[in-house]
Motif scaffolding. Sequence first.
Motif, PDB file in Angstrom:
ATOM      1  N   PHE A 248      45.225  36.435  49.900  1.00  0.00           N
ATOM      2  CA  PHE A 248      44.677  37.413  48.966  1.00  0.00           C
ATOM      3  C   PHE A 248      43.772  38.453  49.630  1.00  0.00           C
ATOM      4  O   PHE A 248      43.471  39.477  49.009  1.00  0.00           O
ATOM      5  CB  PHE A 248      43.915  36.703  47.840  1.00  0.00           C
ATOM      6  N   PHE A 249      43.347  38.207  50.873  1.00  0.00           N
ATOM      7  CA  PHE A 249      42.470  39.164  51.543  1.00  0.00           C
ATOM      8  C   PHE A 249      43.076  40.577  51.579  1.00  0.00           C
ATOM      9  O   PHE A 249      42.408  41.542  51.198  1.00  0.00           O
ATOM     10  CB  PHE A 249      42.149  38.671  52.962  1.00  0.00           C
ATOM     11  N   PRO A 250      44.331  40.729  52.031  1.00  0.00           N
ATOM     12  CA  PRO A 250      44.902  42.090  52.021  1.00  0.00           C
ATOM     13  C   PRO A 250      45.228  42.590  50.610  1.00  0.00           C
ATOM     14  O   PRO A 250      45.492  43.789  50.429  1.00  0.00           O
ATOM     15  CB  PRO A 250      46.180  41.935  52.858  1.00  0.00           C
ATOM     16  N   MET A 251      45.206  41.680  49.626  1.00  0.00           N
ATOM     17  CA  MET A 251      45.520  42.060  48.249  1.00  0.00           C
ATOM     18  C   MET A 251      44.259  42.241  47.403  1.00  0.00           C
ATOM     19  O   MET A 251      44.347  42.345  46.183  1.00  0.00           O
ATOM     20  CB  MET A 251      46.408  40.979  47.616  1.00  0.00           C
ATOM     21  N   THR A 252      43.107  42.300  48.056  1.00  0.00           N
ATOM     22  CA  THR A 252      41.844  42.427  47.326  1.00  0.00           C
ATOM     23  C   THR A 252      41.830  43.619  46.363  1.00  0.00           C
ATOM     24  O   THR A 252      41.374  43.477  45.216  1.00  0.00           O
ATOM     25  CB  THR A 252      40.664  42.520  48.313  1.00  0.00           C
ATOM     26  N   PRO A 253      42.316  44.804  46.764  1.00  0.00           N
ATOM     27  CA  PRO A 253      42.335  45.932  45.817  1.00  0.00           C
ATOM     28  C   PRO A 253      43.119  45.620  44.533  1.00  0.00           C
ATOM     29  O   PRO A 253      42.732  46.060  43.446  1.00  0.00           O
ATOM     30  CB  PRO A 253      43.017  47.057  46.611  1.00  0.00           C
ATOM     31  N   LEU A 254      44.195  44.836  44.667  1.00  0.00           N
ATOM     32  CA  LEU A 254      44.976  44.469  43.471  1.00  0.00           C
ATOM     33  C   LEU A 254      44.186  43.516  42.578  1.00  0.00           C
ATOM     34  O   LEU A 254      44.243  43.617  41.346  1.00  0.00           O
ATOM     35  CB  LEU A 254      46.303  43.821  43.894  1.00  0.00           C
ATOM     36  N   LEU A 255      43.451  42.584  43.187  1.00  0.00           N
ATOM     37  CA  LEU A 255      42.602  41.684  42.410  1.00  0.00           C
ATOM     38  C   LEU A 255      41.534  42.469  41.655  1.00  0.00           C
ATOM     39  O   LEU A 255      41.231  42.173  40.493  1.00  0.00           O
ATOM     40  CB  LEU A 255      41.928  40.649  43.321  1.00  0.00           C
ATOM     41  N   VAL A 256      40.968  43.465  42.307  1.00  0.00           N
ATOM     42  CA  VAL A 256      39.943  44.306  41.678  1.00  0.00           C
ATOM     43  C   VAL A 256      40.530  45.059  40.491  1.00  0.00           C
ATOM     44  O   VAL A 256      39.922  45.125  39.411  1.00  0.00           O
ATOM     45  CB  VAL A 256      39.350  45.282  42.709  1.00  0.00           C
ATOM     46  N   ILE A 257      41.719  45.630  40.666  1.00  0.00           N
ATOM     47  CA  ILE A 257      42.383  46.355  39.577  1.00  0.00           C
ATOM     48  C   ILE A 257      42.656  45.422  38.406  1.00  0.00           C
ATOM     49  O   ILE A 257      42.432  45.768  37.239  1.00  0.00           O
ATOM     50  CB  ILE A 257      43.700  46.996  40.077  1.00  0.00           C
ATOM     51  N   ALA A 258      43.141  44.206  38.714  1.00  0.00           N
ATOM     52  CA  ALA A 258      43.424  43.228  37.667  1.00  0.00           C
ATOM     53  C   ALA A 258      42.156  42.842  36.908  1.00  0.00           C
ATOM     54  O   ALA A 258      42.153  42.737  35.678  1.00  0.00           O
ATOM     55  CB  ALA A 258      44.077  41.988  38.268  1.00  0.00           C
ATOM     56  N   ALA A 259      41.053  42.652  37.640  1.00  0.00           N
ATOM     57  CA  ALA A 259      39.781  42.279  37.011  1.00  0.00           C
ATOM     58  C   ALA A 259      39.300  43.383  36.077  1.00  0.00           C
ATOM     59  O   ALA A 259      38.813  43.111  34.971  1.00  0.00           O
ATOM     60  CB  ALA A 259      38.731  41.995  38.079  1.00  0.00           C
ATOM     61  N   ARG A 260      39.446  44.626  36.508  1.00  0.00           N
ATOM     62  CA  ARG A 260      39.039  45.760  35.665  1.00  0.00           C
ATOM     63  C   ARG A 260      39.924  45.895  34.438  1.00  0.00           C
ATOM     64  O   ARG A 260      39.481  46.390  33.399  1.00  0.00           O
ATOM     65  CB  ARG A 260      39.072  47.045  36.495  1.00  0.00           C
ATOM     66  N   PHE A 261      41.181  45.474  34.578  1.00  0.00           N
ATOM     67  CA  PHE A 261      42.099  45.506  33.431  1.00  0.00           C
ATOM     68  C   PHE A 261      41.658  44.515  32.352  1.00  0.00           C
ATOM     69  O   PHE A 261      41.744  44.807  31.162  1.00  0.00           O
ATOM     70  CB  PHE A 261      43.520  45.182  33.910  1.00  0.00           C
ATOM     71  N   PHE A 262      41.193  43.326  32.781  1.00  0.00           N
ATOM     72  CA  PHE A 262      40.815  42.279  31.831  1.00  0.00           C
ATOM     73  C   PHE A 262      39.474  42.551  31.145  1.00  0.00           C
ATOM     74  O   PHE A 262      39.284  42.185  29.990  1.00  0.00           O
ATOM     75  CB  PHE A 262      40.763  40.915  32.526  1.00  0.00           C
ATOM     76  N   THR A 263      38.530  43.159  31.854  1.00  0.00           N
ATOM     77  CA  THR A 263      37.207  43.388  31.273  1.00  0.00           C
ATOM     78  C   THR A 263      36.519  44.563  31.947  1.00  0.00           C
ATOM     79  O   THR A 263      36.707  44.806  33.139  1.00  0.00           O
ATOM     80  CB  THR A 263      36.315  42.129  31.406  1.00  0.00           C
ATOM     81  N   GLY A 264      35.706  45.267  31.166  1.00  0.00           N
ATOM     82  CA  GLY A 264      34.924  46.374  31.713  1.00  0.00           C
ATOM     83  C   GLY A 264      33.543  45.938  32.138  1.00  0.00           C
ATOM     84  O   GLY A 264      32.806  46.696  32.778  1.00  0.00           O
ATOM     85  N   ASP A 265      33.163  44.715  31.785  1.00  0.00           N
ATOM     86  CA  ASP A 265      31.857  44.168  32.150  1.00  0.00           C
ATOM     87  C   ASP A 265      31.841  43.815  33.625  1.00  0.00           C
ATOM     88  O   ASP A 265      32.730  43.102  34.105  1.00  0.00           O
ATOM     89  CB  ASP A 265      31.561  42.943  31.286  1.00  0.00           C
ATOM     90  N   PHE A 266      30.814  44.278  34.350  1.00  0.00           N
ATOM     91  CA  PHE A 266      30.787  44.109  35.806  1.00  0.00           C
ATOM     92  C   PHE A 266      30.720  42.633  36.202  1.00  0.00           C
ATOM     93  O   PHE A 266      31.482  42.155  37.044  1.00  0.00           O
ATOM     94  CB  PHE A 266      29.598  44.871  36.396  1.00  0.00           C
ATOM     95  N   SER A 267      29.782  41.883  35.616  1.00  0.00           N
ATOM     96  CA  SER A 267      29.687  40.458  35.954  1.00  0.00           C
ATOM     97  C   SER A 267      30.924  39.714  35.482  1.00  0.00           C
ATOM     98  O   SER A 267      31.366  38.738  36.106  1.00  0.00           O
ATOM     99  CB  SER A 267      28.427  39.843  35.334  1.00  0.00           C
ATOM    100  N   GLY A 268      31.514  40.174  34.382  1.00  0.00           N
ATOM    101  CA  GLY A 268      32.757  39.576  33.899  1.00  0.00           C
ATOM    102  C   GLY A 268      33.900  39.791  34.872  1.00  0.00           C
ATOM    103  O   GLY A 268      34.776  38.935  35.029  1.00  0.00           O
ATOM    104  N   GLN A 269      33.898  40.939  35.558  1.00  0.00           N
ATOM    105  CA  GLN A 269      34.923  41.206  36.566  1.00  0.00           C
ATOM    106  C   GLN A 269      34.800  40.248  37.751  1.00  0.00           C
ATOM    107  O   GLN A 269      35.800  39.799  38.307  1.00  0.00           O
ATOM    108  CB  GLN A 269      34.809  42.656  37.044  1.00  0.00           C
TER     109      GLN A 269
END
Length: 306
Positions: A248-269
């Motif tokens: 997942f290290f090289p896929m970190t940007p995708l994880l970030v995008i997915a987290a932002r998709f699920f919630t707009g709350d920073f700690s929730g991300q």
Amino acid sequence: MFKMLLGLCMLLLGIFVMRYGLRKALWHQLHRALEKMTKTPLRGLILGTIAAALFQSSTTVCLITIGLVGADYMSFRQALGVILGANIGTCSTVQLINFSLPADYILPLILIAMLLSIFRKFRYVGLALTGLFSMFAGLDLLVKGISGLSNLNEIAGYLIMAKSQPLYGIWGGIFVTMIFQSSSAATALLMLLADMGLVDITTAAYVIYGNNIGSCASSVVFSAAAPIAARQVALSHIVLNVVGVLVFFPMTPLLVIAARFFTGDFSGQVATIHTLFNLLSSLLVLPLSRQFTNLIFFLMPNKTKY
């Protein structure tokens, strides 16, 4: 500084008291379930997920599993599914921490839970609830304590450095988790820092990777003097998380995008990245459980057949 230290102590104490109460209430049931309901990796994964969620600790489930394998109650192949599930179930603690409880309610709830623990029938349930509400009290104090620190710029500077040098973030996550002996507590602290704008979501992902690797420390120590089958279980826990980080290290940007998709709350991300990492790591290994088992046997050979 005092508020921050007091909050940190209450957070850690709350997590451990909650786990102690749940462990005492459910210990024997978990032992029986692990012995009888782990015939396939999928069943083990489901049971491990439920058990870690109930115990609010993947470490507890992993240590019990190592003990059962060491005592020949369970084979390594059976234990593998439980380890995969425990990695998923531990995310419930972080999601629980992300839940907001009004500060005015915390003290009355702690007192009620303590009163409940006086009664023999509800003693361990009361302890678990006392730990849960103490955890929220600790988080509230941590927020106030961190806000009042005079050296926030230095902390922010290190975290900015971790963004450009991801290994700093990973090593930091490992170090903090080993100190706290709880990846959930380390991730909770990270969530607070993210909520205060001291850490960006990409850096938080790197620290989460380190948190998951650091969570394996207890398994290694516990299995050091155990039979080789038990040590293979501990090794599988390490390999699962290390391989997960490498994937997942090289896929970190995708994880970030997915987290932002699920919630707009920073700690929730932050909580979402933690959950996605553990969930996907275990689900990816599940269909390859035979190959993963062969890898563990290759890394740590054992003449005994399972």
